[in-house]
Enzyme design. Structure first.
Site, PDB file in Angstrom:
ATOM      1  N   CYS A   1       0.951  -1.260   0.099  1.00 57.53           N
ATOM      2  CA  CYS A   1      -0.075   0.273   0.139  1.00 57.53           C
ATOM      3  C   CYS A   1       1.134   1.140  -0.418  1.00 57.53           C
ATOM      4  CB  CYS A   1      -0.862   0.069   1.028  1.00 57.53           C
ATOM      5  SG  CYS A   1      -1.445   1.713   1.372  1.00 57.53           S
ATOM      6  N   GLY A   2       1.052   2.283  -0.961  1.00 58.63           N
ATOM      7  CA  GLY A   2       0.910   3.320  -0.893  1.00 58.63           C
ATOM      8  C   GLY A   2       1.633   4.212  -0.026  1.00 58.63           C
ATOM      9  N   HIS A   3      -0.096   4.517   0.000  1.00 54.36           N
ATOM     10  CA  HIS A   3      -0.436   5.349   1.436  1.00 54.36           C
ATOM     11  C   HIS A   3       0.500   4.946   2.390  1.00 54.36           C
ATOM     12  CE1 HIS A   3      -3.218   7.232  -0.569  1.00 54.36           C
ATOM     13  NE2 HIS A   3      -4.081   6.264  -0.851  1.00 54.36           N
ATOM     14  N   CYS A   4       0.753   3.237   3.053  1.00 53.42           N
ATOM     15  CA  CYS A   4       0.862   2.769   4.274  1.00 53.42           C
ATOM     16  C   CYS A   4       2.589   3.364   4.293  1.00 53.42           C
ATOM     17  CB  CYS A   4       0.721   1.127   4.364  1.00 53.42           C
ATOM     18  SG  CYS A   4      -1.044   1.144   3.941  1.00 53.42           S
TER      19      CYS A   4
END
Length: 483
Positions: free
Chosen positions: A51-54
């Site tokens: 996940c990019g946000h993670c």
């Protein structure tokens, strides 16, 4: 002794050892319950490695863990790989990534703070301590002001007064900004506060804002909301929550490349215009060279080659967009555009592609903004319309089914099966919130809508002439009918 050793062994078997990565506890199904039991306060991130946000959150999360550890806090930060620890993900109803939950005495609540280290730390401090930090001396106050980008201090000679209590109430409702309070004369003198008052200190723009007016919790909250952000905010993953979660729902966006030679000039002009609308319209700039912002450009119907450009949007049940008549980005032009919006002189901007020459060549008809009313709201035909996005996976899956449906009814002259790309076209009659959206428009629906609107107007006019005595008479008549 034997019994104690036996119990200790049993305890160790249930609560497995917990490893750390850069100060963050690595939690699994084996050690999760032990971590929650051993820590009064623990913040847990459920993440996915891909996940990019993670990935963006990870360094900030680690900084927050270190900051808390350095000050000797009992608050711990943990993380769970939800793709590996699926039972935990199911137990805590993880539906997206990252999902963050705060456990206090074992009870979970949703995390509602920001995604930067200071915001995480401040949110946790508010949840585990008093809403306001008591400031006793000048040195302590200076350290408090310097520590964060934005802080608020209440100066009250009587810290039990009604104003002080209203200030504390506001502080308890704002989780991600530190609030301090003092009644010390030295601090009044140091910060040039003559009587009870509130000051917001920030490391940008004018550096300081003084509260004016009657002190209520609502007024203080609005004061902080209006002054906590820079005059012009860059749209990023980190700032998005502040932008959309703030009280200001009117936003003007400047789409511009940071790499442009005249970027600083354009931003300076934009910032100058912002001064006249503080607290009413939020001024935001967006770097169009950032690939993550491509979807936002698409939402506004903009192409990279059309930038720099500005658009204005109001957030509510329905998002309404406004487009200036020219692409003049001077301070005066931007100021006039926003003023016209504030005066109610602007019409919403609805995107539309040109009508394709072959729009009706296939069983599934192609609609755009310019032919929607003519086709979908035809008084003599029913219409079934799919509002889609080209990039949407669900829409791609639906496409062959939609084609098959249209093929089956292609010989029906009174029925239209159609589709509209809602990333490039908008219509007043339908507000699309997700993809795909399917709407059925029965024949004559436009006439019915007009009659309904006329009836509503008539009812409003009639209601103005109804007196209490008239309603009582009507009620008596209804009672007689019942008996």
């Amino acid at each position: 002794m034997y019994v104690k050793l036996l119990l200790l062994c049993a305890f160790s078997a249930v609560f497995a050892d917990i490893s750390e990565e850069n100060g963050v506890l690595v939690l699994t199904e084996a050690n999760f319950d032990g971590a929650i039991a051993d820590n009064k306060y623990i913040l847990v991130e459920f993440y996915a490695p891909w996940c990019g946000h993670c990935k963006s959150l990870a360094p900030e999360y680690e900084k927050a863990a270190k900051a808390l550890a350095d000050e000797g806090s009992e608050i711990k930060l943990g993380k769970v790989d939800a793709t590996e620890q699926q039972k935990l993900a199911e137990k805590f109803e993880v539906r997206g990534y990252p999902t963050i939950k705060f456990f206090k005495d074992g009870k979970p609540v949703e995390y509602g703070g920001g995604r930067t280290s200071p915001e995480i730390v401040n949110w946790l401090r508010k949840k585990t301590g008093p809403p306001c930090i008591a400031l006793k001396d000048v040195d302590g106050a200076k350290k408090f002001v310097e520590k964060d980008d934005v802080v608020v201090i209440g100066f009250f000679k009587d810290d039990k007064s009604a104003d002080a209590k209203a200030f504390e109430e506001a502080a308890s409702g704002i989780d991600d900004i530190p609030f301090g309070v003092t009644s010390e004369a030295d601090l009044f003198k140091e910060y040039e506060v003559e009587s009870d008052g509130i000051v917001l200190f920030k490391k940008f723009d004018e550096g300081r804002n003084n509260f004016e007016g009657a002190i209520t919790a609502e007024a203080v909250s609005k004061f902080v909301s209006s002054n906590r952000l820079p005059m012009v905010v860059e749209f990023t993953q980190e700032s998005a929550q502040k932008i959309f979660g703030g009280e200001v729902k009117n936003h003007i966006l400047l789409f511009v490349k940071k790499t442009d030679k005249d970027f600083d000039t354009k931003l300076s002009d934009f910032k100058e215009a912002a001064k006249d609308f503080k607290g009413e319209v939020l001024f935001i700039y967006l770097d169009t060279s950032d690939e993550d912002n491509a979807r936002i450009l698409e939402f506004f119907g903009l192409k990279a080659e059309e930038c720099p450009a500005v658009r204005l949007i109001t957030l509510g049940e329905d998002m309404t967009k406004y487009k200036p008549d020219t692409n003049d980005l001077s301070t005066e032009a931007v100021r006039s555009f926003v003023q016209a919006f504030r005066d109610g002189k602007l019409k919403p901007h609805l995107m539309s592609e040109e009508v394709p020459e072959d729009w009706d060549a296939k069983p599934v008809k192609t609609l755009v903004g310019k032919n929607f009313v003519e086709v979908a709201l035809d008084e003599k035909k029913d219409a079934f319309v799919e509002f889609y996005a080209p990039w949407c996976g669900h829409c791609k899956q639906l496409a062959p089914i939609w084609d098959e449906l249209a093929e089956k009814f292609k010989d029906r002259d009174d029925l239209v099966i159609a589709k509209m790309d809602s990333t490039a076209n908008e219509v007043e009659q339908v507000k699309v919130q997700s993809f795909p959206t399917l709407k059925f428009f029965p024949k004559g629906s436009l006439k019915r809508k007009r009659r309904k609107k006329k009836r509503r107007i008539s009812l409003r006019m009639n209601c103005k002439g109804v007196h209490l005595s008239d309603r009582r008479i009507s009620e008596k008549r209804r009672m007689k009918k019942r008996t």
